[in-house]
Write a protein that holds these residues in place. Structure first.
Motif, short mmCIF file in Angstrom:
data_model
loop_
_atom_site.label_atom_id
_atom_site.label_comp_id
_atom_site.label_asym_id
_atom_site.label_seq_id
_atom_site.Cartn_x
_atom_site.Cartn_y
_atom_site.Cartn_z
N PRO A 93 24.25 23.31 31.50
CA PRO A 93 23.12 22.66 30.84
C PRO A 93 22.13 23.64 30.21
O PRO A 93 21.43 23.29 29.28
N ARG A 126 30.49 25.00 31.28
CA ARG A 126 29.57 24.04 31.90
C ARG A 126 29.31 24.46 33.35
O ARG A 126 30.23 24.59 34.14
N LYS A 131 23.74 22.00 36.78
CA LYS A 131 23.51 20.62 36.37
C LYS A 131 23.02 19.78 37.55
O LYS A 131 22.11 18.96 37.41
#
Length: 229
Positions: A93, A126, A131
């Protein structure tokens, strides 16, 4: 068993399939779909995965074991994989390398490199751990905002001062400092405008505003002890 398809099932549950030039290393899960891997989730996917397609397209998931200026080492099936991160690599993120820490669980998409062993040029990385942290922080902030959000308070006034902009309001035995905002509405029981000097010690006063550390910033002050004249 055909000559172009061989399957080896390892006791740890790792499946290595070689079919039409496609290499798949991962946990044997019949319902594991790659499009599900790309969907947002409140918790990171548990299984480690390495998938390399016939054109070199790679999907990898594992745990960060080292972080460098423009690469990370990800431990997953097969050992340590070097993930090269370039200027065009999408990081989520967060948008910078500073988000990656040893122990983070990450997902990587990119191309397997032919210039080295276990080397990937990433197009997307990712950070599932970051996150989760981001989502937890949002929940804590929302909770905090609810705790300090404006609400109605009622108590007994003291330390009133006609020349000041604050007084004390005792609510359920707790003394709060009331700081009256510059644009606050100060009214009596019938909502007629009054001055702060009209509020007397012992009056029952209602205020509206957020609270923090026993201090309330009041945007509405209503002295219900003062009847209309």
């Amino acid at each position: 068993m055909t000559t172009n398809l061989k399957r080896y099932i390892i006791s740890a549950g790792v499946v290595v399939s070689l079919a039409s030039g496609t290499l798949f290393l991962g946990l044997a899960q019949a319902n594991d779909q790659q499009n599900q891997n790309n969907q947002p989730s409140n918790t990171h996917p548990k299984p480690m995965i390495v998938q390399i397609g016939p054109e070199g397209k790679t999907l990898l998931r594992g745990t960060v074991s080292a972080v460098a200026a423009s690469s990370i080492i990800v431990k997953t099936w097969g050992g340590d994989w070097t993930v090269n991160i370039g200027s065009s690599t999408q990081l989520t993120p967060g948008g910078s390398m500073s988000q990656f820490k040893v122990g983070d669980f990450v997902g990587v998409q990119g191309m397997a490199s032919t210039s080295g062993t276990f080397l990937i040029d990433a197009t997307l990385v990712r950070n599932w751990t970051a996150k989760e942290t981001e989502q937890n922080n949002k929940q804590e902030i929302n909770k905090l905002m609810k705790e300090v959000s404006p609400r109605n308070w009622e108590g007994t006034a003291s330390n009133t001062n006609a020349a000041g902009t604050s007084f004390t309001l005792t609510i359920d035995g707790v003394a709060y400092t009331i700081n009256v905002a510059a644009n606050a509405k100060v009214v009596n029981r019938s909502y007629f405008t009054i001055g702060l000097g009209d509020i007397k010690n012992g009056d029952t006063v209602r205020v509206w505003g957020p609270s923090s550390n026993n201090t309330i910033t009041a945007y509405v002050v209503r002295d219900v002890s003062i009847a209309p004249q």
